[in-house]
Scaffold this active site. Structure first.
Site, short mmCIF file in Angstrom:
data_model
loop_
_atom_site.label_atom_id
_atom_site.label_comp_id
_atom_site.label_asym_id
_atom_site.label_seq_id
_atom_site.Cartn_x
_atom_site.Cartn_y
_atom_site.Cartn_z
N LYS A 193 0.78 -1.30 -0.13
CA LYS A 193 0.06 0.14 -0.13
C LYS A 193 0.81 1.34 -0.11
O LYS A 193 1.81 1.55 0.74
CB LYS A 193 -0.93 0.02 1.30
CG LYS A 193 -1.93 1.25 1.44
CD LYS A 193 -2.67 1.14 2.27
CE LYS A 193 -3.58 2.41 2.69
NZ LYS A 193 -4.77 2.46 3.44
N LYS A 246 -2.21 -1.62 -3.87
CA LYS A 246 -3.06 -0.48 -3.91
C LYS A 246 -2.14 0.85 -4.08
O LYS A 246 -1.15 0.80 -3.35
CB LYS A 246 -3.81 -0.63 -2.58
CG LYS A 246 -4.72 0.48 -2.32
CD LYS A 246 -5.09 0.68 -0.91
CE LYS A 246 -5.85 2.15 -0.72
NZ LYS A 246 -6.28 2.12 0.58
N TYR A 311 -15.03 1.13 -7.15
CA TYR A 311 -16.13 1.93 -7.04
C TYR A 311 -17.10 1.78 -8.28
O TYR A 311 -18.19 2.15 -8.22
CB TYR A 311 -16.14 3.40 -6.66
CG TYR A 311 -14.90 3.39 -5.33
CD1 TYR A 311 -15.60 3.28 -4.32
CD2 TYR A 311 -13.57 3.41 -5.33
CE1 TYR A 311 -15.12 3.59 -2.98
CE2 TYR A 311 -12.95 3.37 -4.29
CZ TYR A 311 -13.76 3.69 -2.94
OH TYR A 311 -12.87 3.62 -1.78
C1 PBG Z 1 -7.71 3.39 5.65
C2 PBG Z 1 -8.04 3.13 3.99
C3 PBG Z 1 -7.62 4.19 2.90
C4 PBG Z 1 -8.07 3.70 1.71
C5 PBG Z 1 -8.54 2.16 2.16
N1 PBG Z 1 -8.42 2.28 3.45
C6 PBG Z 1 -7.05 5.47 3.14
C7 PBG Z 1 -5.70 5.79 3.54
O1 PBG Z 1 -4.80 4.91 3.85
O2 PBG Z 1 -5.52 7.07 3.80
C8 PBG Z 1 -8.16 4.33 0.30
C9 PBG Z 1 -9.09 3.75 -0.40
C10 PBG Z 1 -9.58 4.66 -1.63
O3 PBG Z 1 -8.70 5.80 -1.62
O4 PBG Z 1 -10.31 4.46 -2.17
N2 PBG Z 1 -6.55 3.14 5.85
ZN ZN Z 2 -5.91 3.91 7.90
#
Ligand code: PBG
Ligand code: ZN
Length: 322
Positions: A193, A246, A311
């Site tokens: 991530k 991601k 989405y």
């Molecule tokens: C929470 C989380 C996030 C996303 C999924 N879980 C945001 C972040 O890490 O700031 C992002 C999902 C998206 O942008 O659609 N940690």
């Molecule tokens: Zn978070």
């Protein structure tokens, strides 16, 4: 001359040799559930995405059911006054996500319910872990994530998806679930991530923007591909069942490489900013939405994704079903 065009002459033969196909069964649809009553608030930066209170969740769950999408990813948004520095409502029995999961599993038992496990929606500071002197603590956060996962599974969640990027959280959550007897509840780890500007619209949707600093001390530097493999490898060692990359589009190289190396089901998260860019251009009439979305989702699958969290899922399901 080699005539590669022979197999492109008509739709029948193109169909026969097509290597990658989309199915509604590939998709997980993210849903935002907010504490309160009679709420359906549009997320301004995400056209056609709403925050629903539990009493109005049926509006979207009925659509999911009709579309034949089999899985959702749930994000809970507590009341602002319920946030604290420990994210207590993330692991409370009466937390918004716990209540939403109970409602969903009671009324839509056939919908596979994955829950995002992270503290940022629940902490007053908006960070994904505990904060001390402006630093995000790793080890002290692990028991809280474990408690959150256990309490959501007790509420009925089918799978947990830790998105916090603390080191060691997959092992900690696995151990906590096993201790409670949930040995068969899978963990889908947000493994690679990246600290990405593509999460911007999500933070509007989930009220989870950090109130100081950014997430770069725990989410990955987007310049690093090899490090992503290390993250994925360590989550596999900790017994993650599914690993995730991601965001999606700017990271297909990572997905492609990792999915060739590791014998694991890969998920990819087609995140909020990626969605909103496509939607915005489509709303201007600048691009053909159906064709662009199909092309993007096919690319994710071609690069090695088994599961696509997106989405666009409801729209794409409609296009696939027509
Ligand atoms: C929470 C989380 C996030 C996303 C999924 N879980 C945001 C972040 O890490 O700031 C992002 C999902 C998206 O942008 O659609 N940690
Ligand atoms: Zn978070």
């Amino acid at each position: 001359m080699k005539r590669l065009r022979r197999l492109r002459q008509n739709e029948i033969v193109r169909d026969l040799v097509r290597e990658t196909r989309l199915s509604v069964k590939d998709f997980i649809y993210p849903i935002f559930v907010i504490d309160g009553e009679n709420i359906k608030t549009p997320v301004k930066s995400m056209p056609n995405i709403y925050q629903y209170s539990i009493d109005r969740l049926a509006e979207i769950l009925d659509k999911v059911r009709e579309s034949k999408i089999t899985g959702i990813m749930l994000f809970g948004i507590p009341k602002t006054e319920d946030k604290d520095e420990f994210g207590s409502k993330a692991y409370a029995e009466d937390g918004i996500t716990q209540r939403a999961v109970r409602y969903i599993k009671k009324n839509y038992p056939e919908i596979y319910c994955i829950v995002d496990v992270c503290l940022c929606e629940y902490t007053s500071h908006g960070h994904c872990g505990l904060v001390k002197n402006g630093k995000i603590l790793n080890d002290e956060t692990l028991p809280l994530l474990s408690k959150m996962a256990v309490s959501l599974v007790k509420s009925g969640a089918d799978m947990v998806a830790p998105s916090d990027m603390m080191d060691g959280r997959v092992a900690a959550i696995r151990e906590a679930l096993d201790l409670e007897g949930f040995i068969n509840t899978p963990i889908m780890a947000y493994s690679a991530k990246f600290a990405s500007a593509y999460y911007g619209p999500f933070r509007d949707a989930a009220h989870s923007a950090p109130c100081f600093g950014d997430r770069r001390s725990y989410q990955m530097d987007f310049a690093n591909g090899k490090e992503a493999l290390k993250e994925i490898e360590s989550d596999i060692e900790e017994d993650a069942d599914i690993v995730m990359v991601k965001p999606a589009l700017a990271y297909l190289d990572v997905l492609k490489k990792a999915s060739e190396i590791y014998n694991m089901p890969f998920a990819v998260y087609n995140v909020s900013g990626e969605y909103s860019m496509v939607k915005a251009a489509a709303m201007q009439g600048w691009i053909d939405e159906k064709r662009i979305v199909t092309e993007n989702l096919i690319a994710m699958k071609r690069a090695g994704a088994k599961i696509i969290i997106t989405y666009h899922a409801l729209d794409m399901a409609k296009w696939l079903n027509e």
